[in-house]
Design a protein around this motif. Structure first.
Motif, PDB file in Angstrom:
ATOM      1  N   LEU A   1      -2.403  84.053 -45.151  1.00  0.00           N
ATOM      2  CA  LEU A   1      -3.174  84.367 -43.947  1.00  0.00           C
ATOM      3  C   LEU A   1      -3.872  85.717 -44.084  1.00  0.00           C
ATOM      4  CD1 LEU A   1      -0.876  83.221 -40.992  1.00  0.00           C
ATOM      5  CD2 LEU A   1      -3.192  82.405 -41.485  1.00  0.00           C
ATOM      6  N   LYS A   2      -3.158  86.671 -44.626  1.00  0.00           N
ATOM      7  CA  LYS A   2      -3.737  88.010 -44.817  1.00  0.00           C
ATOM      8  C   LYS A   2      -4.954  87.942 -45.737  1.00  0.00           C
ATOM      9  CE  LYS A   2      -2.533  92.633 -46.529  1.00  0.00           C
ATOM     10  NZ  LYS A   2      -1.469  93.463 -47.162  1.00  0.00           N
ATOM     11  N   ASP A   3      -4.818  87.229 -46.837  1.00  0.00           N
ATOM     12  CA  ASP A   3      -5.950  87.080 -47.765  1.00  0.00           C
ATOM     13  C   ASP A   3      -7.105  86.338 -47.104  1.00  0.00           C
ATOM     14  OD1 ASP A   3      -4.590  88.386 -49.760  1.00  0.00           O
ATOM     15  OD2 ASP A   3      -3.860  86.559 -50.727  1.00  0.00           O
ATOM     16  N   LEU A   4      -6.785  85.292 -46.337  1.00  0.00           N
ATOM     17  CA  LEU A   4      -7.819  84.512 -45.679  1.00  0.00           C
ATOM     18  C   LEU A   4      -8.633  85.383 -44.729  1.00  0.00           C
ATOM     19  CD1 LEU A   4      -8.864  81.508 -45.160  1.00  0.00           C
ATOM     20  CD2 LEU A   4      -7.438  81.592 -43.119  1.00  0.00           C
ATOM     21  N   ARG A   5      -7.948  86.222 -43.968  1.00  0.00           N
ATOM     22  CA  ARG A   5      -8.638  87.085 -43.002  1.00  0.00           C
ATOM     23  C   ARG A   5      -9.568  88.070 -43.702  1.00  0.00           C
ATOM     24  NH1 ARG A   5      -2.902  87.608 -39.937  1.00  0.00           N
ATOM     25  NH2 ARG A   5      -3.126  85.776 -38.586  1.00  0.00           N
ATOM     26  N   VAL A   6      -9.151  88.554 -44.856  1.00  0.00           N
ATOM     27  CA  VAL A   6     -10.013  89.456 -45.629  1.00  0.00           C
ATOM     28  C   VAL A   6     -11.227  88.702 -46.155  1.00  0.00           C
ATOM     29  CG1 VAL A   6     -10.160  90.830 -47.738  1.00  0.00           C
ATOM     30  CG2 VAL A   6      -8.150  91.028 -46.261  1.00  0.00           C
ATOM     31  N   ASP A   7     -10.992  87.495 -46.649  1.00  0.00           N
ATOM     32  CA  ASP A   7     -12.047  86.742 -47.330  1.00  0.00           C
ATOM     33  C   ASP A   7     -13.107  86.208 -46.375  1.00  0.00           C
ATOM     34  OD1 ASP A   7     -10.621  87.242 -49.596  1.00  0.00           O
ATOM     35  OD2 ASP A   7      -9.845  85.203 -49.833  1.00  0.00           O
TER      36      ASP A   7
ATOM     37  N   ALA B   1     -12.828  84.261 -39.322  1.00  0.00           N
ATOM     38  CA  ALA B   1     -11.371  84.098 -39.303  1.00  0.00           C
ATOM     39  C   ALA B   1     -10.879  83.485 -38.006  1.00  0.00           C
ATOM     40  CB  ALA B   1     -10.687  85.441 -39.556  1.00  0.00           C
ATOM     41  N   GLN B   2     -11.436  83.906 -36.871  1.00  0.00           N
ATOM     42  CA  GLN B   2     -10.949  83.418 -35.585  1.00  0.00           C
ATOM     43  C   GLN B   2     -11.099  81.909 -35.467  1.00  0.00           C
ATOM     44  OE1 GLN B   2     -12.965  84.972 -32.112  1.00  0.00           O
ATOM     45  NE2 GLN B   2     -11.179  84.642 -30.815  1.00  0.00           N
ATOM     46  N   SER B   3     -12.277  81.387 -35.805  1.00  0.00           N
ATOM     47  CA  SER B   3     -12.509  79.941 -35.714  1.00  0.00           C
ATOM     48  C   SER B   3     -11.631  79.177 -36.703  1.00  0.00           C
ATOM     49  CB  SER B   3     -13.984  79.624 -35.988  1.00  0.00           C
ATOM     50  OG  SER B   3     -14.804  80.191 -34.994  1.00  0.00           O
ATOM     51  N   ILE B   4     -11.534  79.675 -37.919  1.00  0.00           N
ATOM     52  CA  ILE B   4     -10.750  78.989 -38.948  1.00  0.00           C
ATOM     53  C   ILE B   4      -9.270  78.954 -38.559  1.00  0.00           C
ATOM     54  CG2 ILE B   4      -9.974  79.105 -41.348  1.00  0.00           C
ATOM     55  CD1 ILE B   4     -12.741  80.206 -42.050  1.00  0.00           C
ATOM     56  N   GLU B   5      -8.754  80.062 -38.031  1.00  0.00           N
ATOM     57  CA  GLU B   5      -7.344  80.082 -37.635  1.00  0.00           C
ATOM     58  C   GLU B   5      -7.074  79.198 -36.418  1.00  0.00           C
ATOM     59  OE1 GLU B   5      -4.585  83.358 -37.947  1.00  0.00           O
ATOM     60  OE2 GLU B   5      -6.235  84.641 -38.601  1.00  0.00           O
ATOM     61  N   LYS B   6      -8.026  79.098 -35.502  1.00  0.00           N
ATOM     62  CA  LYS B   6      -7.849  78.189 -34.365  1.00  0.00           C
ATOM     63  C   LYS B   6      -7.703  76.753 -34.845  1.00  0.00           C
ATOM     64  CE  LYS B   6     -10.006  80.610 -30.465  1.00  0.00           C
ATOM     65  NZ  LYS B   6     -11.113  80.570 -29.472  1.00  0.00           N
ATOM     66  N   VAL B   7      -8.526  76.378 -35.812  1.00  0.00           N
ATOM     67  CA  VAL B   7      -8.430  75.027 -36.376  1.00  0.00           C
ATOM     68  C   VAL B   7      -7.098  74.849 -37.100  1.00  0.00           C
ATOM     69  CG1 VAL B   7      -9.433  73.421 -38.053  1.00  0.00           C
ATOM     70  CG2 VAL B   7     -10.930  74.770 -36.568  1.00  0.00           C
TER      71      VAL B   7
END
Length: 507
Positions: free
Chosen positions: A358-364, A369-375
């Protein structure tokens, strides 16, 4: 065996290989002939998830391939990702030009100090300090001359007068206009300098391209491609596939087209064909083992099925495989075991958990990030709470219609929170259509193991050669993803997963 000095040395070797630095030569084991392929006089883009070996390949290429005829220019996008556009182009141009003028013999720096390329560098540095748009004032002078000639006796002469009329014009000039206007000059200056320094080939290695803002990626790669096209300079770009946009169609096509302008090289080995990553990662481990005196660690270190579970837990990603392995060895030693067991693997995969991903995803992904994490949270609730299964299907027809929503699924796959297990399958119970099948990452449910959740063992096959449990998976509609994005949701992903675990512990 597992507590031997050689195994401890293997752990140290693995830990030393985790981070790749351009000033060091990393351990790179080339099973797919990628190093030789990179020598080709072609523009190439290297696709791979985090930990797949993109940086390792590029840095090893830079440090080992260099000879008197070639020059390798390594650029980390991480260093320029915060720059605005077009400053990012200016900085890339400076990185390329300055590396060329500082190459070869020291005396060339003096002799060629006033070359066209050095002048371009000075101008680009001034441009970097300017505002993106500036007001330019320009005075145009118009001069009128008057003359007469007189003669008297032996004397003659001419007398003149001039009047100057000035006209002041004012206009806006942008940095991008300047970069576009001088593109041909930059190209010619580079070609001239490369020839003068007797450099036969220049490889421009641009790593972590996906860190550049996605909406500007086509502009950046388009400019670089126009700069080097028709020269002996070749782009080698490392990036994450679904975080990369290479082309944008407007009145003109901006960017590059895969397999036409640039050749793709794919480093990803996914779980849809477990044999391929298992063979590759076993060879990788055995090659590392030989460096410390271990002949066949891919067999000797593991109980039956433990290696297979390690490949599954890693998602087929080399760095994740080695990270989990090093921890699993230490876990097995602490329990006085002679071999790594599947339980050791799952415990270690949990410690190398979804939090890191998750940490890497938020950086990338930055602002996405907000939309991707909601999904992602919606998929977790769908699988673990509603359907109580670890896999799900996405209809291919819907994926083709809802391209942007489907892209979010693919980005979660690139973030290693989901894994594709079947790109094209039917569904059981007479459900029509064709589907993609995904599994949640195993760190989300194996340790502690979720009770009441059916773990789909997609790596096992029935008598008809079909993956067990995959066709029976529930269908996740991309309409759910759309609703999840639009809904207000103030819970974090970590809190949601903690809630799952608390509910499990209360059962």
């Amino acid at each position: 065996m597992i507590n031997s000095p050689e195994v401890k040395e293997l752990i140290n070797l693995i830990k030393d290989s985790f981070r790749v630095r351009p000033n060091q030569n990393p351990i790179y084991i080339d099973f797919s002939n990628n190093l030789e392929r990179l020598k080709a006089k072609q523009h190439q883009i290297i696709f791979g998830r985090r930990g797949s070996g993109k940086s390792c390949l590029l840095v090893h290429f830079k440090n080992t391939i260099s000879d008197n005829d070639s020059l390798e220019i390594y650029i980390e996008a991480d260093e320029i990702k915060r720059l605005g556009y077009p400053d990012i182009l200016t900085r890339l141009l400076l990185s390329i030009m300055e590396k060329i003028v500082t190459s070869r013999n020291w005396w060339q720096k003096i002799v060629y100090s006033k070359s066209k390329l050095n002048k371009s560098i000075k101008n680009l540095r001034k441009l970097l300090d300017q505002a993106e748009n500036r007001q330019v004032k320009q005075e145009e002078n118009q001069t009128t001359n008057y003359s007469t000639k007189a003669e008297k006796g032996i004397f003659s002469g001419s007398f003149g007068k001039s009047n100057s009329l000035g006209k002041l014009s004012e206009f806006q000039e942008s940095k991008l206009d300047t970069l576009e206007r001088y593109l041909s000059d930059y190209k010619n200056a580079l070609k001239e300098e490369i020839k003068r320094r007797n450099i036969q080939t220049v490889y421009i290695l641009l790593d972590d391209f996906y860190l550049i803002k996605k909406e500007r990626q086509p502009d950046v790669v388009d400019y670089l491609h126009r700069l080097v096209r028709g020269t002996e300079m070749y782009l080698k770009i490392g990036t994450v596939k679904h975080r990369t946009t290479l082309v944008r169609n407007e009145e003109q096509t901006i960017g590059v087209v895969l397999n036409q302008d640039i050749e793709p090289i794919n480093l990803d080995r996914t779980l849809e064909n477990l044999t391929a990553p298992t063979q590759f990662l076993s060879n990788l481990l055995n090659s590392l083992g030989k460096k410390v005196g271990l002949n066949n660690p891919a067999i000797d270190l593991f109980n039956p099925q433990a290696l297979e579970k390690l490949v599954i837990a890693s998602g087929g990603v080399p760095r994740d495989f080695l990270t989990i392995l090093a921890d699993a060895i230490e876990n097995a030693i602490s329990q006085n075991k002679n071999h790594i067991t599947p339980t050791n693997v799952w415990k270690s995969a949990s410690s190398f958990s979804y939090q890191n991903k998750l940490k890497d995803l938020r950086v990338d992904v930055g602002a996405d990030a907000q939309s991707i994490e909601k999904v992602f949270r919606d998929i977790l609730k769908f699988c673990i709470v509603d359907k109580k299964r670890t896999s799900f299907l996405v209809a291919q027809e819907e994926a083709q219609k809802e391209i942007n929503l489907h892209e979010l699924i693919l980005q979660l796959m690139d973030g290693k929170l989901l894994h594709i297990i079947e790109p094209d399958t039917s569904a059981a119970s007479n459900r029509p259509g064709r589907y993609e099948a995904y599994t949640l990452d195993f760190s989300l449910f194996m340790e502690p193991r979720k009770r009441g959740i059916e773990i789909v063992e997609f790596w096992n096959f029935d008598e008809s050669g079909r993956r067990i449990g995959v066709r029976e998976s529930p269908i996740y509609s991309l309409e759910n993803a759309k609703n999840a994005i639009s809904n207000e949701d103030d819970i974090t992903t970590e809190t949601l997963i903690d809630n799952f675990e608390n509910e499990q512990s209360s059962l």
